[in-house]
Motif scaffolding. Structure first.
Motif, PDB file in Angstrom:
ATOM      1  N   LEU A 113      28.948  43.621  47.424  1.00 25.97           N
ATOM      2  CA  LEU A 113      30.260  42.308  47.383  1.00 25.97           C
ATOM      3  C   LEU A 113      29.687  42.517  45.496  1.00 25.97           C
ATOM      4  O   LEU A 113      31.152  41.808  44.905  1.00 25.97           O
ATOM      5  CB  LEU A 113      29.348  41.123  46.958  1.00 25.97           C
ATOM      6  N   ALA A 114      29.526  43.239  44.898  1.00 25.86           N
ATOM      7  CA  ALA A 114      29.653  43.611  43.483  1.00 25.86           C
ATOM      8  C   ALA A 114      30.306  44.352  42.791  1.00 25.86           C
ATOM      9  O   ALA A 114      31.358  44.546  42.276  1.00 25.86           O
ATOM     10  CB  ALA A 114      27.915  43.954  42.721  1.00 25.86           C
ATOM     11  N   CYS A 115      30.897  45.273  44.004  1.00 25.61           N
ATOM     12  CA  CYS A 115      31.720  46.633  43.819  1.00 25.61           C
ATOM     13  C   CYS A 115      32.682  45.852  44.245  1.00 25.61           C
ATOM     14  O   CYS A 115      33.881  46.016  43.735  1.00 25.61           O
ATOM     15  CB  CYS A 115      31.226  47.607  44.554  1.00 25.61           C
ATOM     16  N   GLU A 116      32.883  44.923  45.578  1.00 19.80           N
ATOM     17  CA  GLU A 116      34.468  44.689  45.854  1.00 19.80           C
ATOM     18  C   GLU A 116      35.076  44.143  44.836  1.00 19.80           C
ATOM     19  O   GLU A 116      36.133  43.987  44.361  1.00 19.80           O
ATOM     20  CB  GLU A 116      34.214  43.937  47.085  1.00 19.80           C
ATOM     21  N   GLU A 117      34.427  42.958  43.931  1.00 17.91           N
ATOM     22  CA  GLU A 117      34.684  41.529  43.038  1.00 17.91           C
ATOM     23  C   GLU A 117      35.223  43.058  41.210  1.00 17.91           C
ATOM     24  O   GLU A 117      35.671  42.529  41.258  1.00 17.91           O
ATOM     25  CB  GLU A 117      32.959  40.834  41.989  1.00 17.91           C
ATOM     26  N   ALA A 118      33.817  43.974  41.809  1.00 15.38           N
ATOM     27  CA  ALA A 118      34.122  44.607  40.113  1.00 15.38           C
ATOM     28  C   ALA A 118      35.409  45.320  40.649  1.00 15.38           C
ATOM     29  O   ALA A 118      36.655  45.835  40.139  1.00 15.38           O
ATOM     30  CB  ALA A 118      33.796  46.206  40.040  1.00 15.38           C
ATOM     31  N   ALA A 124      37.594  46.907  33.108  1.00 16.36           N
ATOM     32  CA  ALA A 124      37.637  46.548  34.554  1.00 16.36           C
ATOM     33  C   ALA A 124      37.204  48.201  35.010  1.00 16.36           C
ATOM     34  O   ALA A 124      35.631  48.254  35.777  1.00 16.36           O
ATOM     35  CB  ALA A 124      38.143  46.428  34.963  1.00 16.36           C
ATOM     36  N   LEU A 125      37.301  49.352  34.243  1.00 17.91           N
ATOM     37  CA  LEU A 125      37.419  50.058  35.125  1.00 17.91           C
ATOM     38  C   LEU A 125      35.875  50.862  34.436  1.00 17.91           C
ATOM     39  O   LEU A 125      34.475  51.444  35.930  1.00 17.91           O
ATOM     40  CB  LEU A 125      37.835  51.783  34.395  1.00 17.91           C
ATOM     41  N   ALA A 126      35.351  50.675  33.667  1.00 16.00           N
ATOM     42  CA  ALA A 126      33.548  50.556  33.951  1.00 16.00           C
ATOM     43  C   ALA A 126      32.873  49.913  34.203  1.00 16.00           C
ATOM     44  O   ALA A 126      31.925  50.731  34.764  1.00 16.00           O
ATOM     45  CB  ALA A 126      33.624  50.392  31.911  1.00 16.00           C
ATOM     46  N   GLN A 127      33.085  49.147  34.532  1.00 18.14           N
ATOM     47  CA  GLN A 127      32.849  48.114  35.438  1.00 18.14           C
ATOM     48  C   GLN A 127      32.361  48.427  37.640  1.00 18.14           C
ATOM     49  O   GLN A 127      31.261  48.332  37.789  1.00 18.14           O
ATOM     50  CB  GLN A 127      32.782  46.624  35.460  1.00 18.14           C
ATOM     51  N   VAL A 128      33.653  49.055  37.547  1.00 20.97           N
ATOM     52  CA  VAL A 128      33.605  49.839  38.734  1.00 20.97           C
ATOM     53  C   VAL A 128      32.684  50.701  38.945  1.00 20.97           C
ATOM     54  O   VAL A 128      32.331  50.891  39.808  1.00 20.97           O
ATOM     55  CB  VAL A 128      35.325  50.499  39.159  1.00 20.97           C
ATOM     56  N   GLN A 184      29.873  51.799  37.611  1.00 20.41           N
ATOM     57  CA  GLN A 184      29.149  51.102  37.530  1.00 20.41           C
ATOM     58  C   GLN A 184      28.224  50.153  38.586  1.00 20.41           C
ATOM     59  O   GLN A 184      27.239  50.195  39.236  1.00 20.41           O
ATOM     60  CB  GLN A 184      28.266  50.084  36.349  1.00 20.41           C
ATOM     61  N   GLU A 185      29.565  49.807  38.680  1.00 21.20           N
ATOM     62  CA  GLU A 185      28.908  48.830  40.556  1.00 21.20           C
ATOM     63  C   GLU A 185      29.190  49.531  41.113  1.00 21.20           C
ATOM     64  O   GLU A 185      28.710  49.624  43.034  1.00 21.20           O
ATOM     65  CB  GLU A 185      29.708  47.677  40.452  1.00 21.20           C
ATOM     66  N   CYS A 186      29.859  50.337  41.710  1.00 20.73           N
ATOM     67  CA  CYS A 186      30.667  51.375  42.764  1.00 20.73           C
ATOM     68  C   CYS A 186      29.750  52.728  42.888  1.00 20.73           C
ATOM     69  O   CYS A 186      29.667  53.552  44.102  1.00 20.73           O
ATOM     70  CB  CYS A 186      31.802  51.269  43.003  1.00 20.73           C
TER      71      CYS A 186
END
Length: 244
Positions: free
Chosen positions: A184-189, A236-240, A242-244
């Motif tokens: 879910l974290a990856c999907e949200e990111a 947002a790219l950095a968050q992806v 990190q999460e994915c």
């Protein structure tokens, strides 16, 4: 006849043999003269008998038993008894249980389902002699488990398996369920990144139109919006990443 008569048992099961039905013995008295033959079973009462003699097993339990034979001369001389033993096994043993128990998964994700978090499975068996259950996740060694069981899986594709063993030691075939646990974290990111990219495209388009207009105030304002949108896209790219 001046000597006590002896009995010779010359037919019947070997001494100590296991029999599944009433044993029959043959015997004779080698001495000449009139004699009376007697038999008894398991130290019971002596009864007159003749050869062949079939043991009455109607009241006997399975297990070891004895048969004694003796003879008595008309003069009253009584000879030594002769004993034979046998083991009765008239009651057939119950057939060995070779049927393995069958497990049914009664609740939990259906096969191939996508789930948001580590799932819980419940399971049971219609067999009434189940000694225990064993579970396995992703091909790991089976380990004892009870229903319900809540898994501790991470996001990704997984397979849950459960099997049962009965009191006779028969282990049934494992029943499996495959599922994919969503991140879910990856999907949200990823969704946030898609929105940030769309906002950046729109900001670039506005900046381009402002440059065409030649309006310096408008150009500066849209340039700031474009730079802000670019920064949000990079975040947002950095968050992806990190999460994915």
């Amino acid at each position: 006849m001046t000597d006590a008569p002896t009995v010779v048992v010359d037919g019947g099961p070997a001494d100590g043999a296991t029999v599944t039905s009433a044993p029959t013995y043959t015997f004779y008295v080698p001495e000449q003269g009139s004699t009376t033959k007697e038999c008894r079973v398991d130290e019971g009462a002596w009864v007159d008998c003749t050869s062949p003699y079939t043991v009455d097993i109607s009241e006997l339990e399975d297990g070891p038993h004895t048969v004694d034979f003796r003879a008595r001369a008309e003069s009253g001389l009584q000879g030594q008894s002769v004993r034979r033993t046998f083991v009765l096994d008239a009651v057939p043993d119950e057939p060995a249980d070779t049927t393995a128990p069958v497990v049914t998964i009664s609740s939990g994700p259906t096969d191939g389902a996508s789930v948001e978090s580590a799932p819980t499975f419940t399971f049971t068996s219609a067999d009434d002699d189940v000694a225990g259950y064993e579970c396995s996740v992703d091909g790991a060694a089976f380990a004892a488990c009870t229903s319900p069981v809540t898994l501790t899986t991470e996001p990704g594709a997984h397979t849950f398996a459960v099997r049962a063993t009965d009191e006779s030691g028969n282990t049934g075939t494992a029943v499996t369920r495959s599922f994919t646990q969503r991140d879910l974290a990856c999907e949200e990111a990823t969704a946030t990144l898609a929105e940030a990219k769309a906002d950046l495209r729109e900001a670039k388009a506005r900046f381009a139109r402002a440059k065409e207009s030649g309006n310096k105030t408008r150009i500066e304002r849209t340039r700031a919006l474009r730079n802000e949108a670019r920064a949000e896209r990079n975040e947002a790219l950095a968050q992806v990443e990190q999460e994915c």
